[in-house]
Design a protein around this motif. Structure first.
Motif, PDB file in Angstrom:
ATOM      1  N   TRP A  77      36.265-157.666 -44.619  1.00  0.00           N
ATOM      2  CA  TRP A  77      36.002-156.366 -45.381  1.00  0.00           C
ATOM      3  C   TRP A  77      37.183-155.916 -46.220  1.00  0.00           C
ATOM      4  O   TRP A  77      36.827-155.117 -47.433  1.00  0.00           O
ATOM      5  CB  TRP A  77      35.320-155.983 -44.588  1.00  0.00           C
ATOM      6  N   ILE A  78      38.126-155.813 -45.964  1.00  0.00           N
ATOM      7  CA  ILE A  78      39.739-154.927 -46.622  1.00  0.00           C
ATOM      8  C   ILE A  78      40.113-156.183 -47.826  1.00  0.00           C
ATOM      9  O   ILE A  78      40.441-155.423 -48.762  1.00  0.00           O
ATOM     10  CB  ILE A  78      40.573-155.167 -45.523  1.00  0.00           C
ATOM     11  N   ASP A  79      39.727-157.039 -47.678  1.00  0.00           N
ATOM     12  CA  ASP A  79      39.755-157.532 -49.383  1.00  0.00           C
ATOM     13  C   ASP A  79      38.283-157.292 -50.283  1.00  0.00           C
ATOM     14  O   ASP A  79      38.410-157.492 -51.727  1.00  0.00           O
ATOM     15  CB  ASP A  79      39.963-159.059 -49.751  1.00  0.00           C
ATOM     16  N   GLY A  80      37.507-156.207 -50.090  1.00  0.00           N
ATOM     17  CA  GLY A  80      36.663-156.468 -50.644  1.00  0.00           C
ATOM     18  C   GLY A  80      35.659-157.076 -50.640  1.00  0.00           C
ATOM     19  O   GLY A  80      34.577-157.311 -51.155  1.00  0.00           O
ATOM     20  N   GLY A  81      35.319-158.043 -49.936  1.00  0.00           N
ATOM     21  CA  GLY A  81      33.994-159.320 -49.222  1.00  0.00           C
ATOM     22  C   GLY A  81      32.863-157.844 -48.289  1.00  0.00           C
ATOM     23  O   GLY A  81      33.213-156.778 -47.929  1.00  0.00           O
ATOM     24  N   SER A  82      32.010-158.235 -48.623  1.00  0.00           N
ATOM     25  CA  SER A  82      30.748-157.903 -47.823  1.00  0.00           C
ATOM     26  C   SER A  82      30.367-158.328 -46.372  1.00  0.00           C
ATOM     27  O   SER A  82      29.988-159.889 -46.725  1.00  0.00           O
ATOM     28  CB  SER A  82      30.002-157.634 -49.308  1.00  0.00           C
ATOM     29  N   PRO A  83      30.076-157.798 -45.659  1.00  0.00           N
ATOM     30  CA  PRO A  83      29.861-158.390 -44.382  1.00  0.00           C
ATOM     31  C   PRO A  83      28.426-159.279 -44.377  1.00  0.00           C
ATOM     32  O   PRO A  83      28.289-160.416 -43.458  1.00  0.00           O
ATOM     33  CB  PRO A  83      31.020-157.646 -43.431  1.00  0.00           C
ATOM     34  N   TRP A 103      18.664-156.130 -48.472  1.00  0.00           N
ATOM     35  CA  TRP A 103      19.793-155.204 -47.459  1.00  0.00           C
ATOM     36  C   TRP A 103      20.883-155.842 -47.852  1.00  0.00           C
ATOM     37  O   TRP A 103      22.817-155.243 -47.655  1.00  0.00           O
ATOM     38  CB  TRP A 103      19.318-155.494 -46.211  1.00  0.00           C
ATOM     39  N   ALA A 104      21.410-157.617 -48.359  1.00  0.00           N
ATOM     40  CA  ALA A 104      22.529-158.118 -48.476  1.00  0.00           C
ATOM     41  C   ALA A 104      23.538-157.478 -49.217  1.00  0.00           C
ATOM     42  O   ALA A 104      23.187-156.924 -50.732  1.00  0.00           O
ATOM     43  CB  ALA A 104      21.486-159.888 -48.518  1.00  0.00           C
ATOM     44  N   GLY A 105      24.526-157.159 -48.337  1.00  0.00           N
ATOM     45  CA  GLY A 105      26.295-156.538 -49.712  1.00  0.00           C
ATOM     46  C   GLY A 105      25.468-155.124 -49.753  1.00  0.00           C
ATOM     47  O   GLY A 105      26.675-154.325 -50.238  1.00  0.00           O
ATOM     48  N   ASP A 106      24.457-154.381 -48.989  1.00  0.00           N
ATOM     49  CA  ASP A 106      25.105-152.535 -49.651  1.00  0.00           C
ATOM     50  C   ASP A 106      25.745-151.826 -48.608  1.00  0.00           C
ATOM     51  O   ASP A 106      25.901-152.652 -47.466  1.00  0.00           O
ATOM     52  CB  ASP A 106      23.217-152.298 -48.840  1.00  0.00           C
ATOM     53  N   ALA A 107      26.140-151.298 -49.119  1.00  0.00           N
ATOM     54  CA  ALA A 107      27.379-150.418 -48.360  1.00  0.00           C
ATOM     55  C   ALA A 107      27.150-149.725 -46.800  1.00  0.00           C
ATOM     56  O   ALA A 107      27.729-150.295 -45.930  1.00  0.00           O
ATOM     57  CB  ALA A 107      27.743-149.644 -49.278  1.00  0.00           C
ATOM     58  N   TRP A 108      25.798-149.329 -47.050  1.00  0.00           N
ATOM     59  CA  TRP A 108      25.098-148.823 -45.639  1.00  0.00           C
ATOM     60  C   TRP A 108      25.092-149.788 -44.885  1.00  0.00           C
ATOM     61  O   TRP A 108      25.088-150.171 -43.454  1.00  0.00           O
ATOM     62  CB  TRP A 108      23.743-147.763 -45.896  1.00  0.00           C
ATOM     63  N   ALA A 109      24.335-151.163 -45.100  1.00  0.00           N
ATOM     64  CA  ALA A 109      24.523-152.343 -44.915  1.00  0.00           C
ATOM     65  C   ALA A 109      25.542-152.497 -43.341  1.00  0.00           C
ATOM     66  O   ALA A 109      26.249-152.973 -42.857  1.00  0.00           O
ATOM     67  CB  ALA A 109      23.434-153.638 -44.973  1.00  0.00           C
ATOM     68  N   LEU A 112      27.170-150.305 -40.936  1.00  0.00           N
ATOM     69  CA  LEU A 112      26.250-150.123 -40.169  1.00  0.00           C
ATOM     70  C   LEU A 112      26.205-151.442 -39.328  1.00  0.00           C
ATOM     71  O   LEU A 112      26.899-151.054 -38.191  1.00  0.00           O
ATOM     72  CB  LEU A 112      24.951-149.715 -40.016  1.00  0.00           C
ATOM     73  N   PHE A 113      25.975-152.497 -39.742  1.00  0.00           N
ATOM     74  CA  PHE A 113      27.122-153.295 -39.094  1.00  0.00           C
ATOM     75  C   PHE A 113      28.147-153.865 -39.019  1.00  0.00           C
ATOM     76  O   PHE A 113      28.062-154.155 -37.601  1.00  0.00           O
ATOM     77  CB  PHE A 113      27.066-154.599 -40.190  1.00  0.00           C
ATOM     78  N   MET A 114      29.416-153.184 -39.319  1.00  0.00           N
ATOM     79  CA  MET A 114      30.523-152.880 -38.886  1.00  0.00           C
ATOM     80  C   MET A 114      30.816-152.154 -37.789  1.00  0.00           C
ATOM     81  O   MET A 114      31.989-152.555 -36.324  1.00  0.00           O
ATOM     82  CB  MET A 114      31.392-153.048 -39.866  1.00  0.00           C
ATOM     83  N   LEU A 115      30.634-150.622 -37.899  1.00  0.00           N
ATOM     84  CA  LEU A 115      30.544-150.131 -36.485  1.00  0.00           C
ATOM     85  C   LEU A 115      29.513-150.292 -35.277  1.00  0.00           C
ATOM     86  O   LEU A 115      30.080-150.719 -34.382  1.00  0.00           O
ATOM     87  CB  LEU A 115      30.034-148.521 -37.267  1.00  0.00           C
ATOM     88  N   GLY A 116      28.642-151.379 -36.005  1.00  0.00           N
ATOM     89  CA  GLY A 116      27.283-151.828 -34.238  1.00  0.00           C
ATOM     90  C   GLY A 116      28.983-152.320 -33.494  1.00  0.00           C
ATOM     91  O   GLY A 116      28.756-152.963 -32.101  1.00  0.00           O
ATOM     92  N   LEU A 117      29.539-153.468 -34.264  1.00  0.00           N
ATOM     93  CA  LEU A 117      30.468-154.263 -34.338  1.00  0.00           C
ATOM     94  C   LEU A 117      31.063-153.487 -33.102  1.00  0.00           C
ATOM     95  O   LEU A 117      31.273-154.230 -32.297  1.00  0.00           O
ATOM     96  CB  LEU A 117      30.492-156.041 -35.146  1.00  0.00           C
TER      97      LEU A 117
END
Length: 209
Positions: A77-83, A103-109, A112-117
């Motif tokens: 994610w820090i390299d610009g990849g999308s989780p 939804w794939a690759g959207d910033a909000w997704a 939300l996914f990373m904060l959830g993890l």
């Protein structure tokens, strides 16, 4: 003068009854065994909680920094990849296939996914806010279950789905474990659950427990 001896003898002093003492002490081993069982159960559940927390934290760290396991090095994610782009973008079955692709690759997704993890992982590891963590984790696991859609025998392109079970998979197991950990307050052992429960905000709002 005739002295009459009393027909009963009562001295007021009684030797302790060994039988009574044994009867009184008999429940002690049973009580001790029950206490030991409860303690063992609490430690097992606490260990399961910490391990489950590490599952979520590791997923967050690997997707953030690209340790070369599920996320290739340099694709974090820090390299610009999308989780979410890789997983959601490759959904090939189920009733929400097109929705997940959108939804794939959207910033909000991603956020939300990373904060959830991160939030679920920290809550489980620390033993606090297990009820909100269980709710969030169950929703996450349910969405991932739908994304893989185990009931399907074939993917959208007609190829075999290779589903190993039409219903039960590890997402459902994780969800059930999260709910169980929250239900039994598993944060009280190896965690900060007791301290968390004493906070005024948590006392006034039990759902934060």
């Amino acid at each position: 003068m005739t002295v009459h001896q009393p027909t009963h003898r009562g001295s007021g002093f009684h030797l302790p009854s060994l039988r009574r003492n044994r009867a009184a002490s008999a429940p002690e081993p049973a009580d001790s065994a029950k206490a030991g069982t409860r303690a063992a159960r609490a430690h097992v559940l606490a260990s399961a909680r910490v391990l489950m927390g590490f599952v979520f934290l590791w997923a967050f760290l690997d997707k953030s920094f690209g340790f070369g396991y599920a996320t290739p090095s340099g694709k974090g994610w820090i390299d610009g990849g999308s989780p979410t782009a890789g997983f959601l973008g490759h959904v090939a079955v189920g009733p929400m296939e097109s929705t997940f692709h959108a939804w794939a690759g959207d910033a909000w997704a991603d956020w939300l996914f990373m904060l959830g993890l991160l939030g679920i992982g920290l809550a489980l590891t620390a033993g606090v806010a297990l009820r909100p963590a269980a709710l969030a984790g169950t929703v996450m696991m349910a969405l991932m279950w739908v994304a893989q859609w185990p009931p399907a025998k074939h993917l959208s392109d007609g190829s075999a789905s290779m589903s190993t079970n039409p219903f039960a998979d590890y997402h459902l197991v994780y969800a059930l474990v999260l709910i169980a950990l929250a239900a039994v307050s598993a944060g009280d052992v190896f965690g900060l659950g007791r301290l968390w429960a004493r906070l005024p905000l948590v006392r006034d709002h039990g759902w934060l427990r």
